[in-house]
Enzyme design. Structure first.
Site, PDB file in Angstrom:
ATOM      1  N   LYS A 187      18.135 -19.288 -10.217  1.00 39.92           N
ATOM      2  CA  LYS A 187      18.102 -17.748  -9.962  1.00 39.92           C
ATOM      3  C   LYS A 187      19.454 -17.182 -11.010  1.00 39.92           C
ATOM      4  O   LYS A 187      19.332 -16.389 -11.738  1.00 39.92           O
ATOM      5  CB  LYS A 187      18.742 -17.396  -8.628  1.00 39.92           C
ATOM      6  CG  LYS A 187      17.697 -17.176  -7.768  1.00 39.92           C
ATOM      7  CD  LYS A 187      16.459 -16.304  -7.810  1.00 39.92           C
ATOM      8  CE  LYS A 187      15.638 -16.729  -8.702  1.00 39.92           C
ATOM      9  NZ  LYS A 187      14.693 -17.459  -8.127  1.00 39.92           N
ATOM     10  N   LYS A 208       7.140 -11.591 -15.554  1.00 40.85           N
ATOM     11  CA  LYS A 208       7.211 -11.995 -14.237  1.00 40.85           C
ATOM     12  C   LYS A 208       5.892 -12.784 -13.923  1.00 40.85           C
ATOM     13  O   LYS A 208       5.871 -13.651 -13.013  1.00 40.85           O
ATOM     14  CB  LYS A 208       6.677 -10.494 -13.559  1.00 40.85           C
ATOM     15  CG  LYS A 208       6.392 -10.511 -12.039  1.00 40.85           C
ATOM     16  CD  LYS A 208       7.722 -10.902 -11.233  1.00 40.85           C
ATOM     17  CE  LYS A 208       7.686 -11.212  -9.895  1.00 40.85           C
ATOM     18  NZ  LYS A 208       8.501 -11.933  -9.363  1.00 40.85           N
ATOM     19  N   HIS A 247      26.277 -40.005 -10.972  1.00 42.17           N
ATOM     20  CA  HIS A 247      25.370 -40.729 -11.836  1.00 42.17           C
ATOM     21  C   HIS A 247      25.417 -40.110 -13.112  1.00 42.17           C
ATOM     22  O   HIS A 247      24.457 -40.339 -14.088  1.00 42.17           O
ATOM     23  CB  HIS A 247      23.843 -41.142 -11.351  1.00 42.17           C
ATOM     24  CG  HIS A 247      23.824 -41.871 -10.097  1.00 42.17           C
ATOM     25  ND1 HIS A 247      24.203 -43.265 -10.125  1.00 42.17           N
ATOM     26  CD2 HIS A 247      23.543 -41.497  -8.755  1.00 42.17           C
ATOM     27  CE1 HIS A 247      24.057 -43.734  -8.943  1.00 42.17           C
ATOM     28  NE2 HIS A 247      23.673 -42.818  -8.147  1.00 42.17           N
ATOM     29  N   TRP A 266      -3.118  -2.384  -1.602  1.00 36.90           N
ATOM     30  CA  TRP A 266      -2.521  -3.678  -1.875  1.00 36.90           C
ATOM     31  C   TRP A 266      -3.190  -4.850  -0.832  1.00 36.90           C
ATOM     32  O   TRP A 266      -2.791  -4.967   0.235  1.00 36.90           O
ATOM     33  CB  TRP A 266      -1.142  -3.957  -1.963  1.00 36.90           C
ATOM     34  CG  TRP A 266      -0.549  -5.346  -2.721  1.00 36.90           C
ATOM     35  CD1 TRP A 266      -0.338  -5.331  -4.100  1.00 36.90           C
ATOM     36  CD2 TRP A 266       0.040  -6.353  -2.045  1.00 36.90           C
ATOM     37  NE1 TRP A 266       0.292  -6.660  -4.486  1.00 36.90           N
ATOM     38  CE2 TRP A 266       0.383  -7.294  -3.292  1.00 36.90           C
ATOM     39  CE3 TRP A 266       0.128  -7.025  -0.959  1.00 36.90           C
ATOM     40  CZ2 TRP A 266       0.796  -8.392  -3.104  1.00 36.90           C
ATOM     41  CZ3 TRP A 266       0.505  -8.222  -0.857  1.00 36.90           C
ATOM     42  CH2 TRP A 266       0.874  -8.923  -1.852  1.00 36.90           C
ATOM     43  N   ARG A 282       5.072   0.015  -6.510  1.00 37.21           N
ATOM     44  CA  ARG A 282       5.071  -0.876  -5.296  1.00 37.21           C
ATOM     45  C   ARG A 282       3.843  -1.788  -5.425  1.00 37.21           C
ATOM     46  O   ARG A 282       3.732  -3.023  -4.731  1.00 37.21           O
ATOM     47  CB  ARG A 282       4.591  -0.019  -4.026  1.00 37.21           C
ATOM     48  CG  ARG A 282       5.660   1.204  -3.777  1.00 37.21           C
ATOM     49  CD  ARG A 282       5.010   2.171  -2.738  1.00 37.21           C
ATOM     50  NE  ARG A 282       4.675   1.470  -1.603  1.00 37.21           N
ATOM     51  CZ  ARG A 282       5.331   1.544  -0.542  1.00 37.21           C
ATOM     52  NH1 ARG A 282       6.463   1.865  -0.478  1.00 37.21           N
ATOM     53  NH2 ARG A 282       5.290   0.777   0.699  1.00 37.21           N
ATOM     54  N   ASN A 297      -1.553   1.649   6.232  1.00 43.53           N
ATOM     55  CA  ASN A 297      -0.639   0.867   5.711  1.00 43.53           C
ATOM     56  C   ASN A 297      -0.273  -0.200   6.833  1.00 43.53           C
ATOM     57  O   ASN A 297      -0.133   0.182   8.140  1.00 43.53           O
ATOM     58  CB  ASN A 297       0.682   1.228   5.401  1.00 43.53           C
ATOM     59  CG  ASN A 297       0.556   1.920   4.056  1.00 43.53           C
ATOM     60  OD1 ASN A 297      -0.606   2.080   3.433  1.00 43.53           O
ATOM     61  ND2 ASN A 297       1.642   2.768   3.293  1.00 43.53           N
ATOM     62  N   GLY A 298      -0.318  -1.586   6.835  1.00 44.74           N
ATOM     63  CA  GLY A 298       0.050  -2.457   7.737  1.00 44.74           C
ATOM     64  C   GLY A 298      -1.024  -3.309   7.945  1.00 44.74           C
ATOM     65  O   GLY A 298      -1.942  -3.450   7.284  1.00 44.74           O
ATOM     66  N   GLU A 307      18.575 -17.496 -15.030  1.00 51.09           N
ATOM     67  CA  GLU A 307      17.512 -16.424 -15.268  1.00 51.09           C
ATOM     68  C   GLU A 307      18.124 -15.126 -15.352  1.00 51.09           C
ATOM     69  O   GLU A 307      17.570 -14.272 -16.280  1.00 51.09           O
ATOM     70  CB  GLU A 307      16.063 -16.836 -14.965  1.00 51.09           C
ATOM     71  CG  GLU A 307      16.039 -16.146 -13.364  1.00 51.09           C
ATOM     72  CD  GLU A 307      14.914 -16.368 -12.821  1.00 51.09           C
ATOM     73  OE1 GLU A 307      13.828 -16.423 -13.573  1.00 51.09           O
ATOM     74  OE2 GLU A 307      14.832 -16.610 -11.475  1.00 51.09           O
ATOM     75  N   GLU A 338      17.182 -24.088  -6.931  1.00 52.32           N
ATOM     76  CA  GLU A 338      16.641 -22.761  -6.933  1.00 52.32           C
ATOM     77  C   GLU A 338      17.828 -21.735  -7.234  1.00 52.32           C
ATOM     78  O   GLU A 338      17.825 -20.732  -7.965  1.00 52.32           O
ATOM     79  CB  GLU A 338      15.835 -22.355  -5.544  1.00 52.32           C
ATOM     80  CG  GLU A 338      15.416 -21.129  -5.211  1.00 52.32           C
ATOM     81  CD  GLU A 338      14.527 -20.385  -6.344  1.00 52.32           C
ATOM     82  OE1 GLU A 338      13.907 -21.024  -7.330  1.00 52.32           O
ATOM     83  OE2 GLU A 338      14.490 -19.108  -6.302  1.00 52.32           O
ATOM     84  N   CYS A 383       0.646  -1.238   0.150  1.00 52.66           N
ATOM     85  CA  CYS A 383       0.007   0.075  -0.105  1.00 52.66           C
ATOM     86  C   CYS A 383       0.765   1.394  -0.078  1.00 52.66           C
ATOM     87  O   CYS A 383       2.035   1.247   0.373  1.00 52.66           O
ATOM     88  CB  CYS A 383      -1.023  -0.031   1.185  1.00 52.66           C
ATOM     89  SG  CYS A 383      -1.892  -1.624   1.343  1.00 52.66           S
TER      90      CYS A 383
END
Ligand code: M6R
Length: 608
Positions: free
Chosen positions: A485, A603, A504, A74, A27, A100-101, A488, A481, A2
């Protein structure tokens, strides 16, 4: 996440608020709204969707009002909608509030206020606060806000207006940023410098537990105990782009660095370590089905799939329920067998990934209970699932997912413990694990301090053409992962493997040109990983090892080590992911890649 903007002065406030809201668009948000005071009345405009929708309603009106507040929301409590958008107004229509929060005790407060006759229009936690302020209002807004805040648990950055006190905006902060911009005969408030920096560069930052009254020519600043605060004005001399990225060069780096906070937000109100209990509000209606669950399927793509793999270790270990983790894209086309009492969980940062959505629908069509673990509130996957857990990690902008991954693993840990607590897993063990989980944000903070060290390692390897990432147990998905990262965002070829699987096949690739990243923290496979390190060493591979702080043994065997603190072995993936995120980031940045928008990637992958 937010955004807050507010103004009091002589300018026409509508265009200024709209411009401020646009400055905070980066944001992420799903609705917006403004409240103005004119002729001792509120004018309130709210819309779902983009700020252009709000502009359409306003239809170019600049109006005469010169005091107002604006917000981009948000969603966290309640779907994105006009009713849930801020500002919220009190039952008597005299107070408007943006927030916000997260107010953690909102449901008790809401019940108490409803009993007193307050009418709620929205599903938000925020609306509770505006009615509470009305409840305490006796002709002095500051006093009413103070009394209301003393009753609150949770976090807030707020701005409040009262039509009977049109010469002031009351602001307060705890855990959610707020700044006052100082002008001449005018003052500004914002949650984000980006919203006001084109009007003033002189600002006063509020700290947690502080309040203030902003008028056209003054900012009266004090704390919850009502002691006056005299803080120096800070002059901002960086540009807008730097401000939006919080001073970081890329959103990805900002998102890596904000993980102590995002992880705190993910577990807030859910991990009750003092009583050894997990509470997941979004699953309350599904507790009976979860109690009867005989099989869990985790459906996801990319990074979210990797978090699912970590979840598999946790759920099987603590709840002893068999788990299958599936690439959503494969699941949807392979005529899966779904026995009764299967719970299918779609994991997705965006909540919009086409394959994950289709897999969820497929599982539901075959009578599985379809749940979700999603970051974006109100997204399609969240809406179509029959219950779920939001990450509360805030909007993720960098294409390479970072903070969502660590929050997903945290949520999966909480989910595994919830299942375990339904199956008589000892409460003292739950307590112990939750205690460990609560330490994670501060441990992540310590790891982030190694940024410079990791940068130095990145410099040495930024010209490598291939990388291998190896680990075992719950850290094995982190090896996958780490490799994802790196490839990409740097376009360097990288592979992740379970360390024992190396012999193997991949061992054939090892030579002195092949950096091998080992996650070698202490758990029950530690000795085995050492043996795997020896195998790479004896073939001339270069070893970069992520190890526990007090590890001397692997230090001897490795070319480079990154030392990190220890915690419960099952929670280590949250910690081991961090240095690998930083390593990938620095390599990509050194190579001059477009880190936040790597080539060919989106995204949110909303096509098959
Ligand atoms: O929004 P989702 O979590 O469903 O996205 C899944 C993948 O597309 C995503 O994780 C992708 O792999 C990222 N680029 C990884 O950094």
């Amino acid at each position: 996440m937010c955004g807050i903007i507010g103004y009091i002065g002589k300018r026409k406030v509508i265009p200024l608020l709209l411009q401020g809201l646009k400055r905070m668009e980066y944001r992420g948000y799903d609705s917006s709204g403004i409240a103005l005071i004119h002729d001792q009345k509120f004018q309130l405009y709210k819309q779902k969707g983009r700020i252009e929708e709000l502009e359409k309603v306003l239809n170019g009106t600049a109006g005469d009002a010169s005091v107002g507040i604006g917000h981009t929301r948000w969603a966290t409590h309640g779907e994105p909608s006009v009713l849930n958008a801020h500002p919220h107004t009190s039952s008597n229509g005299k107070i408007a509030l943006i927030h916000n929060g997260i107010i953690e005790n909102y449901s008790e407060l809401r019940k108490a206020l409803a009993k007193k006759g307050y009418k709620f229009q929205s599903q938000t936690d925020t609306e509770t606060l505006v009615h509470l302020i009305q409840e305490f209002y006796e002709g002095d807004l500051v006093n009413a806000v103070l009394r209301a805040l003393r009753r609150l648990e949770g976090t807030y950055g707020i701005a409040v207006l009262h039509v009977d006190e049109p010469d002031r905006i009351v602001v307060a902060r705890k855990g959610s940023p707020l700044v006052v911009g100082i002008g001449e005969g005018e003052n500004f408030i914002a949650s984000d410098l980006a919203a006001i920096v084109e009007y003033t560069r002189d600002v006063i930052f509020l700290e947690d537990g502080e309040l203030g009254t902003v008028t056209t020519d003054n900012f009266h600043h004090f704390n919850l105990e009502e002691s006056v605060i005299k803080r120096k004005v800070t002059h901002i001399d960086f540009n807008l782009d730097q401000i939006e990225k919080g001073g970081y060069k890329h959103f990805m780096l900002k998102e890596i660095m904000e993980q102590p906070q995002t992880l705190e937000n993910t577990m807030r109100g859910r991990a009750l370590d003092d009583i050894g209990e997990v509470r997941l509000g979004g699953l309350i209606r599904r507790l009976d089905e979860l109690k009867d669950a005989e099989r869990i399927m985790l459906l996801a793509c990319g990074t979210s799939y990797h978090s699912g793999l970590v979840g598999e270790y946790m759920i099987e270990e603590w709840a002893r329920i068999p788990v299958e983790v599936e690439y959503a894209s494969e699941f949807r086309y392979r005529n899966p067998i779904i026995p009764p009492n299967t719970v299918a969980i779609a994991i997705s940062q965006s909540g919009e990934t086409a394959d994950t959505l289709a897999a969820l629908r497929e599982a539901q069509a075959r009578n599985a209970l379809g749940l979700s673990i999603v970051n974006t509130v109100g997204s399609t996957i969240a809406r179509e699932s029959e219950g779920g857990i939001y990450l509360h990690a805030g909007h993720e902008i960098g294409v390479a997912s970072t903070k969502a991954f660590t929050s997903q693993v945290t949520v999966l840990a909480l989910f595994a413990l919830l299942l375990a607590q339904q199956r008589d897993f000892p409460t003292d063990k739950i307590k112990e694990i939750l205690g460990e989980l609560r330490r994670i944000p501060s441990l992540v903070e310590r790891i982030l301090k190694k940024d410079r060290e990791i940068f130095e390692i990145a410099k040495i390897f930024s010209r490598a053409s291939n990388f291998l990432y190896l680990a075992r147990g719950p850290n094995f998905p982190v090896a996958l992962e780490g490799a994802l990262k790196l490839k990409e965002i740097s376009y360097i070829h990288a592979e992740g493997y379970p360390a024992a699987e190396m012999k193997h096949g991949p061992i054939a690739l090892i030579d002195r040109m092949m950096p091998v990243v080992f996650i070698a923290t202490r758990d029950k496979t530690y000795k085995k990983v050492i043996a795997n390190i020896e195998e790479v060493r004896s073939r001339g591979g270069t070893i970069i090892a992520v190890v526990n702080e007090d590890d001397e043994e692997i230090m001897e065997l490795s070319d480079y080590v990154i030392r990190i603190p220890s915690c419960h072995p099952m929670l280590m993936p949250i910690l081991t992911a961090i240095p690998l995120q930083l390593l990938a980031y620095h390599i990509a940045n050194l190579l001059g890649r477009d880190v936040d928008k790597p080539r060919n990637l989106a995204k949110s992958v909303t096509v098959e």
